[in-house]
Design a protein around this motif. Structure first.
Motif, PDB file in Angstrom:
ATOM      1  N   MET A   1       0.698  -1.056   0.026  1.00  0.00           N
ATOM      2  CA  MET A   1      -0.117   0.002   0.074  1.00  0.00           C
ATOM      3  C   MET A   1       0.799   1.200   0.057  1.00  0.00           C
ATOM      4  O   MET A   1       0.491   2.215  -0.509  1.00  0.00           O
ATOM      5  N   ALA A   2       2.026   1.254   0.490  1.00  0.00           N
ATOM      6  CA  ALA A   2       2.922   2.414   0.550  1.00  0.00           C
ATOM      7  C   ALA A   2       3.478   2.882  -0.742  1.00  0.00           C
ATOM      8  O   ALA A   2       3.360   3.910  -1.310  1.00  0.00           O
ATOM      9  N   VAL A   3       3.425   1.727  -1.496  1.00  0.00           N
ATOM     10  CA  VAL A   3       4.177   2.065  -2.940  1.00  0.00           C
ATOM     11  C   VAL A   3       2.941   2.582  -3.861  1.00  0.00           C
ATOM     12  O   VAL A   3       2.943   3.126  -4.597  1.00  0.00           O
ATOM     13  N   ALA A   4       1.677   1.563  -3.523  1.00  0.00           N
ATOM     14  CA  ALA A   4       0.417   2.234  -4.093  1.00  0.00           C
ATOM     15  C   ALA A   4       0.106   3.445  -3.933  1.00  0.00           C
ATOM     16  O   ALA A   4      -0.594   4.158  -4.861  1.00  0.00           O
ATOM     17  N   ALA A   5       0.319   3.941  -2.719  1.00  0.00           N
ATOM     18  CA  ALA A   5       0.017   5.542  -2.445  1.00  0.00           C
ATOM     19  C   ALA A   5       1.155   6.660  -3.148  1.00  0.00           C
ATOM     20  O   ALA A   5       0.851   7.482  -3.442  1.00  0.00           O
ATOM     21  N   LEU A   6       2.298   6.083  -3.366  1.00  0.00           N
ATOM     22  CA  LEU A   6       3.242   6.837  -3.871  1.00  0.00           C
ATOM     23  C   LEU A   6       3.135   6.904  -5.344  1.00  0.00           C
ATOM     24  O   LEU A   6       3.340   7.934  -5.992  1.00  0.00           O
ATOM     25  N   ASP A   7       2.609   5.972  -6.105  1.00  0.00           N
ATOM     26  CA  ASP A   7       2.364   6.180  -7.543  1.00  0.00           C
ATOM     27  C   ASP A   7       1.556   7.400  -7.850  1.00  0.00           C
ATOM     28  O   ASP A   7       2.055   7.955  -8.769  1.00  0.00           O
ATOM     29  N   PRO A   8       0.576   7.627  -7.311  1.00  0.00           N
ATOM     30  CA  PRO A   8      -0.069   8.864  -7.792  1.00  0.00           C
ATOM     31  C   PRO A   8       0.350  10.053  -7.099  1.00  0.00           C
ATOM     32  O   PRO A   8       0.302  11.219  -7.930  1.00  0.00           O
ATOM     33  N   LEU A   9       0.801   9.892  -5.916  1.00  0.00           N
ATOM     34  CA  LEU A   9       1.196  11.312  -4.943  1.00  0.00           C
ATOM     35  C   LEU A   9       2.692  11.740  -5.255  1.00  0.00           C
ATOM     36  O   LEU A   9       2.660  13.178  -5.451  1.00  0.00           O
ATOM     37  N   LEU A  10       3.342  10.909  -5.770  1.00  0.00           N
ATOM     38  CA  LEU A  10       4.769  11.279  -6.085  1.00  0.00           C
ATOM     39  C   LEU A  10       5.102  12.342  -7.289  1.00  0.00           C
ATOM     40  O   LEU A  10       5.439  13.218  -7.141  1.00  0.00           O
ATOM     41  N   PRO A  11       4.452  12.098  -8.504  1.00  0.00           N
ATOM     42  CA  PRO A  11       4.606  13.230  -9.332  1.00  0.00           C
ATOM     43  C   PRO A  11       3.917  14.388  -9.174  1.00  0.00           C
ATOM     44  O   PRO A  11       4.589  15.372  -9.372  1.00  0.00           O
ATOM     45  N   ALA A  12       2.672  14.522  -8.400  1.00  0.00           N
ATOM     46  CA  ALA A  12       2.093  15.759  -8.059  1.00  0.00           C
ATOM     47  C   ALA A  12       2.963  16.464  -7.046  1.00  0.00           C
ATOM     48  O   ALA A  12       3.274  17.568  -7.249  1.00  0.00           O
ATOM     49  N   TRP A  13       3.539  15.629  -6.081  1.00  0.00           N
ATOM     50  CA  TRP A  13       4.402  16.463  -4.928  1.00  0.00           C
ATOM     51  C   TRP A  13       5.839  16.912  -5.538  1.00  0.00           C
ATOM     52  O   TRP A  13       6.281  17.895  -5.353  1.00  0.00           O
ATOM     53  N   ALA A  14       6.170  15.950  -6.681  1.00  0.00           N
ATOM     54  CA  ALA A  14       7.528  16.571  -7.051  1.00  0.00           C
ATOM     55  C   ALA A  14       7.188  17.669  -7.902  1.00  0.00           C
ATOM     56  O   ALA A  14       8.079  18.673  -7.866  1.00  0.00           O
ATOM     57  N   GLY A  15       6.048  17.830  -8.769  1.00  0.00           N
ATOM     58  CA  GLY A  15       5.798  19.021  -9.396  1.00  0.00           C
ATOM     59  C   GLY A  15       5.716  20.288  -8.794  1.00  0.00           C
ATOM     60  O   GLY A  15       6.091  21.236  -9.269  1.00  0.00           O
ATOM     61  N   SER A  16       5.074  20.020  -7.433  1.00  0.00           N
ATOM     62  CA  SER A  16       4.962  21.420  -6.668  1.00  0.00           C
ATOM     63  C   SER A  16       6.219  21.767  -5.720  1.00  0.00           C
ATOM     64  O   SER A  16       6.358  22.625  -5.283  1.00  0.00           O
ATOM     65  N   HIS A  17       7.177  20.743  -5.336  1.00  0.00           N
ATOM     66  CA  HIS A  17       8.071  20.891  -4.491  1.00  0.00           C
ATOM     67  C   HIS A  17       9.578  21.078  -5.222  1.00  0.00           C
ATOM     68  O   HIS A  17      10.128  21.928  -4.381  1.00  0.00           O
TER      69      HIS A  17
END
Length: 153
Positions: free
Chosen positions: A42-58
């Motif tokens: 589930m940790a990896v499943a949560a990272l799949d959609p969240l990491l691109p959005a976070w990286a774009g704003s961070h």
């Protein structure tokens, strides 16, 4: 075997009566190992959609799509290398050390998930370390869980 049962075999190839599924689900060891495998994935499943959005704003400059996709490479590479390596060294460990190994890798995975938001702005390449550690932790959890569940059933 009947529906909801798991067949077990003996040394000579003779089969014993299948174990009912409800009896397996009452074993706390089986339940804990299955939950640990689910949490790791589930940790990896949560990272799949969240990491691109976070990286774009961070990060500045904003990483390109291929760079964000490349951020997942250390995770899956570490996972793909850890699992067969453990298959080679697993016979040296018994069930109790497998339990400790799975718990330790769960803690490692959780720590490195918590490290992700604190990566300094502009250092996108630093994602390699926590993503690799998460892949190693996930590989250990999955391997140990399936090994232990295979010996229990």
């Amino acid at each position: 075997p009947a529906a909801g049962t798991v067949a077990r075999s003996t040394r000579c190839g003779e089969s014993r009566a299948p174990t009912p599924m409800w009896r397996l689900l009452l074993d706390p060891f089986i339940v804990v190992m299955a939950v640990m495998a689910c949490v790791a994935n589930m940790a990896v499943a949560a990272l799949d959609p969240l990491l691109p959005a976070w990286a774009g704003s961070h990060f500045t400059p904003k990483p390109r799509e291929w760079q964000v996709g490349l951020a997942f490479l250390p995770l899956y590479l570490a996972y793909s290398l850890t699992t067969p390596l453990l298959g080679y060294i697993a016979p040296k460990y018994d069930k109790c050390s497998s339990w400790a190994l799975a718990m330790g890798s769960t803690v490692i995975g959780a720590v490195f998930i918590l490290v992700l938001p604190f990566i300094p702005v502009g250092h996108f390449w630093l994602l390699i370390v926590p993503m690799s550690a998460l892949g190693i932790g996930m590989g250990i959890i999955d391997f140990v869980t399936y090994m232990v569940l295979g010996t229990l059933m």
